[in-house]
Design a protein around this motif. Structure first.
Motif, PDB file in Angstrom:
ATOM      1  N   ASN A 176       0.826  -1.199   0.000  1.00  0.00           N
ATOM      2  CA  ASN A 176       0.000   0.000   0.000  1.00  0.00           C
ATOM      3  C   ASN A 176       0.866   1.256   0.000  1.00  0.00           C
ATOM      4  OD1 ASN A 176      -2.292  -1.538   0.094  1.00  0.00           O
ATOM      5  ND2 ASN A 176      -2.675  -1.222   2.307  1.00  0.00           N
ATOM      6  N   VAL A 177       0.301   2.301  -0.592  1.00  0.00           N
ATOM      7  CA  VAL A 177       0.826   3.650  -0.461  1.00  0.00           C
ATOM      8  C   VAL A 177      -0.291   4.478   0.149  1.00  0.00           C
ATOM      9  CG1 VAL A 177       1.749   5.661  -1.644  1.00  0.00           C
ATOM     10  CG2 VAL A 177       2.331   3.377  -2.460  1.00  0.00           C
ATOM     11  N   LEU A 178      -0.066   5.005   1.372  1.00  0.00           N
ATOM     12  CA  LEU A 178      -1.138   5.647   2.129  1.00  0.00           C
ATOM     13  C   LEU A 178      -0.870   7.142   2.233  1.00  0.00           C
ATOM     14  CD1 LEU A 178      -0.157   2.817   3.828  1.00  0.00           C
ATOM     15  CD2 LEU A 178      -2.468   3.195   4.737  1.00  0.00           C
ATOM     16  N   LEU A 179      -1.982   7.937   2.271  1.00  0.00           N
ATOM     17  CA  LEU A 179      -1.882   9.392   2.390  1.00  0.00           C
ATOM     18  C   LEU A 179      -2.956   9.875   3.356  1.00  0.00           C
ATOM     19  CD1 LEU A 179      -0.578  12.047   1.279  1.00  0.00           C
ATOM     20  CD2 LEU A 179      -2.518  12.147  -0.305  1.00  0.00           C
ATOM     21  N   PRO A 180      -2.602  10.598   4.443  1.00  0.00           N
ATOM     22  CA  PRO A 180      -3.602  11.125   5.375  1.00  0.00           C
ATOM     23  C   PRO A 180      -4.463  12.193   4.708  1.00  0.00           C
ATOM     24  CG  PRO A 180      -1.398  11.107   6.360  1.00  0.00           C
ATOM     25  CD  PRO A 180      -1.225  10.827   4.921  1.00  0.00           C
ATOM     26  N   VAL A 181      -5.755  12.232   5.142  1.00  0.00           N
ATOM     27  CA  VAL A 181      -6.681  13.276   4.669  1.00  0.00           C
ATOM     28  C   VAL A 181      -7.066  14.088   5.911  1.00  0.00           C
ATOM     29  CG1 VAL A 181      -8.788  13.789   3.388  1.00  0.00           C
ATOM     30  CG2 VAL A 181      -7.514  11.676   2.917  1.00  0.00           C
ATOM     31  N   PRO A 182      -6.353  15.141   6.214  1.00  0.00           N
ATOM     32  CA  PRO A 182      -6.511  15.824   7.520  1.00  0.00           C
ATOM     33  C   PRO A 182      -7.864  16.512   7.698  1.00  0.00           C
ATOM     34  CG  PRO A 182      -5.016  17.038   6.103  1.00  0.00           C
ATOM     35  CD  PRO A 182      -5.293  15.754   5.404  1.00  0.00           C
ATOM     36  N   ASP A 183      -8.497  16.954   6.647  1.00  0.00           N
ATOM     37  CA  ASP A 183      -9.739  17.728   6.779  1.00  0.00           C
ATOM     38  C   ASP A 183     -10.983  16.863   6.707  1.00  0.00           C
ATOM     39  OD1 ASP A 183      -8.194  20.006   6.921  1.00  0.00           O
ATOM     40  OD2 ASP A 183      -8.240  20.343   4.748  1.00  0.00           O
ATOM     41  N   ASN A 184     -10.814  15.571   6.704  1.00  0.00           N
ATOM     42  CA  ASN A 184     -11.968  14.672   6.594  1.00  0.00           C
ATOM     43  C   ASN A 184     -12.122  13.931   7.915  1.00  0.00           C
ATOM     44  OD1 ASN A 184     -13.772  12.479   5.841  1.00  0.00           O
ATOM     45  ND2 ASN A 184     -13.283  13.049   3.705  1.00  0.00           N
ATOM     46  N   GLN A 185     -13.324  14.033   8.529  1.00  0.00           N
ATOM     47  CA  GLN A 185     -13.560  13.427   9.824  1.00  0.00           C
ATOM     48  C   GLN A 185     -13.859  11.944   9.723  1.00  0.00           C
ATOM     49  OE1 GLN A 185     -13.069  15.092  12.614  1.00  0.00           O
ATOM     50  NE2 GLN A 185     -12.525  16.893  11.364  1.00  0.00           N
ATOM     51  N   GLU A 186     -14.263  11.483   8.554  1.00  0.00           N
ATOM     52  CA  GLU A 186     -14.600  10.068   8.409  1.00  0.00           C
ATOM     53  C   GLU A 186     -13.467   9.298   7.721  1.00  0.00           C
ATOM     54  OE1 GLU A 186     -18.333   9.459   6.542  1.00  0.00           O
ATOM     55  OE2 GLU A 186     -19.436  10.806   7.880  1.00  0.00           O
ATOM     56  N   ALA A 187     -13.132   9.680   6.506  1.00  0.00           N
ATOM     57  CA  ALA A 187     -12.061   9.000   5.758  1.00  0.00           C
ATOM     58  C   ALA A 187     -10.746   9.693   6.071  1.00  0.00           C
ATOM     59  CB  ALA A 187     -12.353   9.030   4.262  1.00  0.00           C
ATOM     60  N   VAL A 188     -10.072   9.195   7.120  1.00  0.00           N
ATOM     61  CA  VAL A 188      -8.839   9.859   7.552  1.00  0.00           C
ATOM     62  C   VAL A 188      -7.635   9.452   6.705  1.00  0.00           C
ATOM     63  CG1 VAL A 188      -9.658  10.112   9.923  1.00  0.00           C
ATOM     64  CG2 VAL A 188      -8.407   8.048   9.271  1.00  0.00           C
ATOM     65  N   LEU A 189      -7.753   8.338   6.004  1.00  0.00           N
ATOM     66  CA  LEU A 189      -6.670   7.854   5.148  1.00  0.00           C
ATOM     67  C   LEU A 189      -7.236   7.352   3.834  1.00  0.00           C
ATOM     68  CD1 LEU A 189      -4.494   5.706   7.622  1.00  0.00           C
ATOM     69  CD2 LEU A 189      -3.756   7.800   6.492  1.00  0.00           C
ATOM     70  N   ILE A 190      -6.513   7.633   2.760  1.00  0.00           N
ATOM     71  CA  ILE A 190      -6.790   6.952   1.495  1.00  0.00           C
ATOM     72  C   ILE A 190      -5.494   6.259   1.079  1.00  0.00           C
ATOM     73  CG2 ILE A 190      -8.639   8.484   0.725  1.00  0.00           C
ATOM     74  CD1 ILE A 190      -6.623   9.924  -1.033  1.00  0.00           C
ATOM     75  N   ALA A 191      -5.638   5.138   0.403  1.00  0.00           N
ATOM     76  CA  ALA A 191      -4.461   4.340   0.046  1.00  0.00           C
ATOM     77  C   ALA A 191      -4.657   3.760  -1.347  1.00  0.00           C
ATOM     78  CB  ALA A 191      -4.228   3.224   1.064  1.00  0.00           C
TER      79      ALA A 191
END
Length: 574
Positions: A176-191
């Motif tokens: 996996n390559v993961l990236l944090p989504v700081p402004d999203n309260q539900e989906a905190v990570l997308i990969a």
């Protein structure tokens, strides 16, 4: 004086030592073969010395090549991972993701990633999958199969690359390559997740040296992908370079399945993965043994060929040199020598030089014979001219001193004409040069008072002498009572070619009328008698109120340098 001869005889070198010295001469094959040995033996010795360093040099070459190839493979893998990071950053800005429209976001990501081999995963704060484009949206999804990389990504707050793990949804080895989504309260990570086997293309993007293999491993030494010739499957542990404290560019010998191998690696700063390449020690050291074998073999072949070539060259050069010797002997005897096409260019050039020297000698001998005849002819002619000058000068002289002075001036004028004859030889003397040389000794300082003009006309020896004496006498008269006697007289000399004759005009201009005289001196005799009779010319003397004019009409055949002149007749003894 009587004792000098024996002393010279005692000190003269004997002939026998000279012959002994020549008897020590060697054939050219001896020197050619010696030259071959001088060149070949040091080369072989140098090659043997260099072979001691060849193994290190070969190792450096292979090291540089494999290191560059391993780095190229690693950069290719990094470009794929970087591309995945870029894709994640673009998808993280999607309005569907920020608006929690996961169905629409799922469809958009599925379309965008079609054909790339990558799939999008969205994780909540508990690392549960909100969507996975591997499966249709809305299906049951569990937690991520690799929570360690998810935790690391949240802690770092930046893109993170996981190691190899077995994906529960994919049911195969993935990363996996993961990236944090700081402004999203539900989906905190997308990969983005990809099958590790897809990375095999990157390993095959660069050609490794023969006998070398490569594998891509993660931080746990798990094989993500390997070249097909290794037989290693994805997920196996690579039993080499297990520690990370070894320098990345250092070679290290290890045992792999009972065989000693040399390894080289490159580590990615982006993912922490390593590309490890290896080859057996025999593969690395084989070039040294092959080089030794081929060096010995080619040394024998080259020595044999060089000796044979030296023998052939010696025979060809010897034959050519003997031919040159025969040509030199002919040249010494005065016989004609012809150029020969020898196989050696330098010897052929010497042959051409001998042939040219022979031709020049033949020509020179012919020229000498001609010059001897010409000298005899001109000497008789000069004697006749001098005798005529002596007689004519004596008739006009009043005492010995005046006779000597007049005779000396005329001899010097004749000498100037002779100098021009010697300078130009058989080519002929220019009429303009004769006029300039004779008049220059008498002309005034002001050059504007003398004018010479006419086409280029060459005279033979006889015509040059007669025209030189004529110019001398006319100049003498001009100094005595003509154009050069005062300060304002002028002289104009013109000549031109009309039909088959040379028209020559000598015009003097003076401010007062010249006194008339009936006396015929040497100058008049030269102008009327010798010019007219020896050159077959028409001579005319015209007296003007302001000066005197002489006109000569001379046939061109009488002055042609190509026609040998007849001897000058002294004329009647008056």
């Amino acid at each position: 004086m009587a004792g000098a001869a024996p002393e010279s005889s005692d000190t003269s070198p004997p002939a026998r030592p000279q012959r002994a010295r020549w008897s020590r001469s060697k054939p050219i094959f001896f020197y050619l073969f010696a030259l071959v040995l001088v060149i070949l033996l040091p080369a072989l010795v140098l090659a043997l010395v260099l072979l001691n360093h060849n193994n290190r040099a070969q190792e450096e070459v292979v090291r540089g090549l494999t290191t560059a190839t391993v780095q190229a493979i690693g950069h290719s893998v990094d470009r794929e991972v970087a591309g995945m990071v870029t894709t994640l950053r673009v998808l993280s800005t999607s309005p569907e993701l920020s608006g929690h429209q996961y169905a629409e976001f799922h469809e958009r990501a599925r379309v965008a990633l079609a054909g790339t081999g990558a799939y999008l995963i969205a994780l909540d704060a508990d690392f549960n999958q909100l969507l996975n484009t591997r499966v249709p949206f809305g299906g049951a999804l569990g937690p991520t199969s690799h929570p360690t990389s998810a935790t690391e990504a949240l802690e770092r707050g930046t893109a993170t690359v996981s190691g190899l793990f077995f994906g529960q949804t994919a049911q195969r080895w993935v990363f996996n390559v993961l990236l944090p989504v700081p402004d999203n309260q539900e989906a905190v990570l997308i990969a983005l997740t990809r099958d590790a086997a897809n990375l095999a293309r990157a390993l095959q993007s660069r050609q490794l040296p023969a006998g070398w293999h490569a594998a891509l491993v993660d931080g746990e030494n798990l094989v993500l992908a390997a070249t097909p010739d290794t037989g290693m499957a994805t997920g196996t542990v690579l039993p080499m370079r297990r520690t990370l404290d070894q320098p990345a560019d250092a070679w290290h010998q290890e045992s792999l399945d009972g065989e000693m191998v040399v390894t080289s690696e490159w580590q990615s700063n982006l993912s922490g993965w390593r590309v490890i390449a290896w080859a057996s020690v025999d593969t690395v050291e084989r070039p040294l043994g092959e080089t030794l074998f081929w060096l010995a073999a080619w040394s024998i072949v080259i020595a044999g060929l060089a000796g044979l070539l030296a023998l052939v060259i010696a025979q060809r050069v010897g034959w050519s040199v003997r031919g040159l010797r025969r040509d030199a002997q002919r040249l010494g005897r005065g016989e004609p020598v012809k150029s020969k096409a020898y196989p050696v260019a330098e010897i052929a050039e010497v042959s051409r030089a001998l042939a040219e020297a022979s031709a020049q000698r033949q020509s020179a001998e012919s020229e000498v014979r001609f010059l001897m005849r010409e000298l005899a002819h001109r000497s008789k002619n000069q004697m006749t001219v001098i005798a005529a000058m002596a007689k004519q000068t004596a008739r006009g002289a009043e005492d010995v001193q005046s006779y000597v002075q007049a005779f000396e001036r005329r001899i010097l004028g004749l000498a100037r004409s002779t100098d021009l004859l010697l300078a130009h030889g058989r080519a002929g003397v220019l009429l303009g040069e004769i006029m300039e040389s004779q008049i220059a000794a008498f002309s005034p300082p002001d050059p504007a008072r003398v004018s010479l003009s006419g086409p280029t006309v060459r005279l033979n020896a006889q015509a040059a002498q007669i025209m030189g004496m004529a110019a001398h006498e006319l100049s003498t008269n001009a100094v005595k009572y003509g154009a050069f006697a005062g300060d304002s007289g002028t002289l104009t000399v013109r000549w031109r070619i009309v039909d088959d004759k040379l028209d020559f005009d000598w015009r003097e201009t003076v401010p007062q009328r010249l006194p008339a005289t009936e006396r015929s001196g040497f100058g008049t005799t030269v102008l009327k008698s010798m010019v007219g009779r020896a050159l077959g010319a028409e001579v005319e003397r015209i007296c003007h109120d302001d000066g005197i004019e002489w006109r000569f009409s001379i046939p061109l055949a009488a002055i042609d340098p190509a026609i040998a002149p007849a001897p000058i007749d002294e004329g009647p003894d008056e």
